[in-house]
Design a protein around this motif. Structure first.
Motif, PDB file in Angstrom:
ATOM      1  N   ASN A  91       0.848  -1.190   0.000  1.00  0.00           N
ATOM      2  CA  ASN A  91       0.000   0.000   0.000  1.00  0.00           C
ATOM      3  C   ASN A  91       0.886   1.244   0.000  1.00  0.00           C
ATOM      4  N   SER A  92       0.392   2.300  -0.601  1.00  0.00           N
ATOM      5  CA  SER A  92       1.219   3.494  -0.842  1.00  0.00           C
ATOM      6  C   SER A  92       1.678   4.189   0.437  1.00  0.00           C
ATOM      7  N   ASN A  93       0.913   4.064   1.504  1.00  0.00           N
ATOM      8  CA  ASN A  93       1.293   4.727   2.760  1.00  0.00           C
ATOM      9  C   ASN A  93       2.206   3.866   3.618  1.00  0.00           C
ATOM     10  N   MET A  94       2.448   2.645   3.169  1.00  0.00           N
ATOM     11  CA  MET A  94       3.325   1.719   3.889  1.00  0.00           C
ATOM     12  C   MET A  94       2.936   1.591   5.370  1.00  0.00           C
ATOM     13  N   VAL A  95       1.664   1.269   5.591  1.00  0.00           N
ATOM     14  CA  VAL A  95       1.167   1.029   6.946  1.00  0.00           C
ATOM     15  C   VAL A  95       0.774  -0.441   7.052  1.00  0.00           C
ATOM     16  N   THR A  96       0.984  -1.013   8.216  1.00  0.00           N
ATOM     17  CA  THR A  96       0.635  -2.417   8.423  1.00  0.00           C
ATOM     18  C   THR A  96      -0.872  -2.570   8.625  1.00  0.00           C
ATOM     19  N   GLY A  97      -1.331  -3.813   8.536  1.00  0.00           N
ATOM     20  CA  GLY A  97      -2.742  -4.071   8.791  1.00  0.00           C
ATOM     21  C   GLY A  97      -3.136  -3.644  10.190  1.00  0.00           C
ATOM     22  N   ALA A  98      -2.253  -3.874  11.163  1.00  0.00           N
ATOM     23  CA  ALA A  98      -2.532  -3.485  12.546  1.00  0.00           C
ATOM     24  C   ALA A  98      -2.664  -1.966  12.668  1.00  0.00           C
TER      25      ALA A  98
END
Length: 225
Positions: free
Chosen positions: A34-41
């Motif tokens: 994902n473009s924001n590079m955030v984890t599912g958590a």
């Protein structure tokens, strides 16, 4: 005989096709970051906090695609890959499970109804075939009828699950877009993941309805003899 073979083939093919679709779609988009590079958590925590659900916790759970929301403990559980993963699939699934948490907080009618069906649906799912098979061997139509009634509760549970899951996916999309977690070019990817997951519930409902119709027809034919 041919009709029976086609019927049983469909009962096996539909779920297998749906499961294959989910696995292939998940595998594809678990490799797309994902473009924001955030984890599912992180996705789950942000959406929960944005909706004032600070009391809902997030936990890592074992397995693949074992993600779920536990309404009793107010906990979103994400499988390891989705908990730590930065993929489009992880974001979509995390948001979907948070969708259920939002439903719970808002006392979404279909979710409440599904929860009320859990005890009797579980019992009906386990006992229906016992009564139906006993009724067939003993030629006792009353036992078949009892089995069909028990089965109908399990089928109702499957049908009520559909609006619950579709609503959670809609909430997921809205939250992901409004929070800025995904961008315009990522909406299509997210929808593919959510739609593929929904197929498993649709397939389960179709199979359940087909089985109910078959056994209800069996009871009616036996009762006419």
């Amino acid at each position: 005989m041919l009709g029976y073979l086609i019927y049983f083939a469909l009962l096996m093919i539909i779920p297998l096709w749906a499961q294959s679709k989910v696995k292939n779609t998940y595998k594809k988009y678990s490799k797309v970051m994902n473009s924001n590079m955030v984890t599912g958590a992180q996705v789950a925590r942000k959406i929960l906090d944005d909706n004032g659900l600070y009391h809902v916790t997030i936990e890592e759970t074992k397995g693949t695609l074992s993600d779920h929301y536990d309404p009793r403990k107010k906990t979103v559980r994400l499988s390891t890959d989705n908990f730590h993963g930065y993929s489009a699939a992880a974001a979509a699934i995390a948001a979907h499970e948070v969708g259920h948490a939002i439903q719970d907080a808002e006392s979404y009618a279909f979710l409440r109804f599904r929860h009320s069906l859990v005890p009797i649906a579980g019992f009906g799912d386990k006992m229906s075939f016992i009564f139906i098979i006993a009724g067939i061997f003993l030629q006792a139509t009353n036992l078949i009828l009892i089995g069909v009634i028990f089965m109908s509760f399990a089928v109702l549970f499957q049908l009520v699950t559909l609006p619950v899951e579709f609503d959670a996916s809609n909430r997921a999309m809205n939250q992901l877009v409004s929070s800025g977690i995904i961008r315009n070019n990522e909406e299509r990817q997210t929808k593919k993941v959510l739609n593929a997951a929904a197929l498993t519930y649709v397939a389960a409902a179709l199979v359940a309805v087909a089985e109910l119709i078959r056994f209800a027809s069996m009871f009616l034919l036996a009762n006419d003899e």
